[in-house]
Design a protein around this motif. Sequence first.
Motif, PDB file in Angstrom:
ATOM      1  N   ILE A  93      92.371  62.805 -26.362  1.00  0.00           N
ATOM      2  CA  ILE A  93      92.329  63.155 -27.755  1.00  0.00           C
ATOM      3  C   ILE A  93      92.156  64.441 -27.777  1.00  0.00           C
ATOM      4  O   ILE A  93      90.890  65.107 -27.985  1.00  0.00           O
ATOM      5  CB  ILE A  93      92.013  62.226 -28.745  1.00  0.00           C
ATOM      6  CG1 ILE A  93      92.298  60.937 -28.265  1.00  0.00           C
ATOM      7  CG2 ILE A  93      92.355  62.497 -29.803  1.00  0.00           C
ATOM      8  CD1 ILE A  93      91.206  60.011 -29.211  1.00  0.00           C
ATOM      9  N   GLU A  94      93.843  65.071 -28.371  1.00  0.00           N
ATOM     10  CA  GLU A  94      93.281  66.684 -28.957  1.00  0.00           C
ATOM     11  C   GLU A  94      93.610  66.617 -30.278  1.00  0.00           C
ATOM     12  O   GLU A  94      95.078  66.092 -30.811  1.00  0.00           O
ATOM     13  CB  GLU A  94      94.463  67.687 -28.209  1.00  0.00           C
ATOM     14  CG  GLU A  94      94.137  67.597 -26.634  1.00  0.00           C
ATOM     15  CD  GLU A  94      92.632  68.736 -25.743  1.00  0.00           C
ATOM     16  OE1 GLU A  94      92.214  69.498 -26.641  1.00  0.00           O
ATOM     17  OE2 GLU A  94      92.591  68.306 -24.246  1.00  0.00           O
ATOM     18  N   VAL A  95      92.429  67.039 -31.152  1.00  0.00           N
ATOM     19  CA  VAL A  95      93.308  67.674 -32.251  1.00  0.00           C
ATOM     20  C   VAL A  95      92.184  69.243 -32.721  1.00  0.00           C
ATOM     21  O   VAL A  95      91.489  69.895 -31.824  1.00  0.00           O
ATOM     22  CB  VAL A  95      92.353  66.540 -33.106  1.00  0.00           C
ATOM     23  CG1 VAL A  95      92.476  65.322 -32.908  1.00  0.00           C
ATOM     24  CG2 VAL A  95      90.938  66.185 -32.563  1.00  0.00           C
ATOM     25  N   GLU A  96      93.036  69.613 -33.651  1.00  0.00           N
ATOM     26  CA  GLU A  96      92.689  71.530 -33.931  1.00  0.00           C
ATOM     27  C   GLU A  96      91.515  71.416 -33.838  1.00  0.00           C
ATOM     28  O   GLU A  96      90.582  71.733 -34.106  1.00  0.00           O
ATOM     29  CB  GLU A  96      93.417  71.867 -35.106  1.00  0.00           C
ATOM     30  CG  GLU A  96      94.043  72.824 -35.390  1.00  0.00           C
ATOM     31  CD  GLU A  96      94.713  72.898 -36.630  1.00  0.00           C
ATOM     32  OE1 GLU A  96      94.458  74.415 -36.854  1.00  0.00           O
ATOM     33  OE2 GLU A  96      95.340  72.732 -36.581  1.00  0.00           O
ATOM     34  N   ASN A  97      91.119  70.813 -35.233  1.00  0.00           N
ATOM     35  CA  ASN A  97      89.379  70.663 -36.104  1.00  0.00           C
ATOM     36  C   ASN A  97      88.132  70.608 -34.929  1.00  0.00           C
ATOM     37  O   ASN A  97      86.998  70.501 -35.188  1.00  0.00           O
ATOM     38  CB  ASN A  97      89.439  69.897 -36.972  1.00  0.00           C
ATOM     39  CG  ASN A  97      90.180  70.870 -38.013  1.00  0.00           C
ATOM     40  OD1 ASN A  97      90.388  71.723 -38.228  1.00  0.00           O
ATOM     41  ND2 ASN A  97      90.318  69.527 -38.749  1.00  0.00           N
ATOM     42  N   GLU A 257     100.375  59.482 -33.759  1.00  0.00           N
ATOM     43  CA  GLU A 257     100.382  60.672 -34.494  1.00  0.00           C
ATOM     44  C   GLU A 257      99.392  61.191 -36.236  1.00  0.00           C
ATOM     45  O   GLU A 257      98.465  61.481 -36.515  1.00  0.00           O
ATOM     46  CB  GLU A 257     101.575  61.155 -34.974  1.00  0.00           C
ATOM     47  CG  GLU A 257     102.027  61.862 -33.820  1.00  0.00           C
ATOM     48  CD  GLU A 257     101.588  62.927 -32.880  1.00  0.00           C
ATOM     49  OE1 GLU A 257     100.477  63.865 -33.316  1.00  0.00           O
ATOM     50  OE2 GLU A 257     101.750  62.583 -31.190  1.00  0.00           O
ATOM     51  N   LYS A 260      95.686  60.574 -35.006  1.00  0.00           N
ATOM     52  CA  LYS A 260      94.941  62.176 -35.114  1.00  0.00           C
ATOM     53  C   LYS A 260      94.574  62.610 -36.082  1.00  0.00           C
ATOM     54  O   LYS A 260      94.142  63.166 -36.341  1.00  0.00           O
ATOM     55  CB  LYS A 260      95.956  62.507 -34.076  1.00  0.00           C
ATOM     56  CG  LYS A 260      95.840  61.951 -32.295  1.00  0.00           C
ATOM     57  CD  LYS A 260      97.119  62.741 -31.729  1.00  0.00           C
ATOM     58  CE  LYS A 260      97.279  62.313 -30.302  1.00  0.00           C
ATOM     59  NZ  LYS A 260      98.855  63.163 -29.429  1.00  0.00           N
ATOM     60  N   ALA A 261      95.707  62.842 -37.150  1.00  0.00           N
ATOM     61  CA  ALA A 261      95.668  63.124 -38.164  1.00  0.00           C
ATOM     62  C   ALA A 261      94.080  63.032 -39.221  1.00  0.00           C
ATOM     63  O   ALA A 261      93.719  63.351 -39.718  1.00  0.00           O
ATOM     64  CB  ALA A 261      96.996  63.337 -39.557  1.00  0.00           C
ATOM     65  N   ASN A 264      90.910  64.479 -36.925  1.00  0.00           N
ATOM     66  CA  ASN A 264      91.018  65.640 -37.267  1.00  0.00           C
ATOM     67  C   ASN A 264      90.992  65.664 -39.043  1.00  0.00           C
ATOM     68  O   ASN A 264      90.015  67.162 -38.990  1.00  0.00           O
ATOM     69  CB  ASN A 264      92.823  66.053 -37.162  1.00  0.00           C
ATOM     70  CG  ASN A 264      92.852  67.620 -37.767  1.00  0.00           C
ATOM     71  OD1 ASN A 264      91.683  67.866 -36.582  1.00  0.00           O
ATOM     72  ND2 ASN A 264      93.200  68.500 -38.491  1.00  0.00           N
TER      73      ASN A 264
END
Length: 328
Positions: A93-97, A257, A260-261, A264
């Motif tokens: 899993i890749e999330v911006e935060n 998606e 993941k949001a 995040n």
Amino acid sequence: METKAEAAATEAESGAAAQEKPLVVYLNDFDAVIPDMFKEATGYEVEVVVGNGAETMSRIAAEKGNPQWDVVWIDSMYDVYNLSKDGDLMTGIEVENAANLTEFSSTLVPENKCFYPTGTHAAGVLVYRNDVYSAEEAPKTFEELADTKYAGQVGMADPGVAAPAYPLAAYFMDKMGLDGGQEYFATMFSQGLKVFPKNPQVVQALASGEISVAMLQESNAYGMVESGEPISIVWPEEGAPGATRVAAISASTSQPEVAKAFVNFLLDSKTQQTLVDLGDEGYFEPSVEGVTLKAERDANAKLAVADVTFGAENEGDIKAWFADMSAQ
């Protein structure tokens, strides 16, 4: 009123994923403020299914052939990691935060990135009745709990029942080795260690005077102080065992998606600040930078956790050992 077609067009323009049904989040019995916060921030609907750690994991196990959940967000880091070994979790899993994780929390993210920590709280700080012991007489370290002068006076929650209590037990078993950890607890059991189902029962025992020393989850400890009980809190220099709250995504989710949001969102400093300020369990160490902790919490508080692989692989054996010792 906006039609579904108009909403879909708006989502397409913004790059947001369309949502046909609420995101189902299995959640510990805390932080009910999150669904409304997430909807306000993203427009996504969330359906929360609340339960303690054991109930949530049992529900997930019962649904193994037909998962009904999209995200699980609970204190049981080791249980959740084991789900990834069974192929039940999305990995990588890749999330911006995630870029905002603190140094400590970054070390808790497993190599397969099957979950992210959203905060860690003390599974057990040292607490004592200050009308029984003076500051000089009270224990300063966890090792001192095995001293005969505290015989019959020490209590803790059951690692097989209370979600935070297993990380506490696992920490000592990891730090001391399984044999050393068992010897430590066996000594306390021989001296009358009292094990209660959950931390609220430890609170009751402290309040009634049934025990005068305990390893107590920090929100419960600060709650006792706030309510005027004669309780003092000690954060040992070596650190208090931590229970880490993690968020993971089902490998079977139809809304990757959106899921993941949600993860995040949990790693946003504003979200975690709200959880500190307004959440049901506001006493914890946030997992991201830029969050102000509760003023009452010791500024020098230090947490330590068992290695995730060790805790996951040995969970069944450690819980069984405690159950056997408690039954004697």
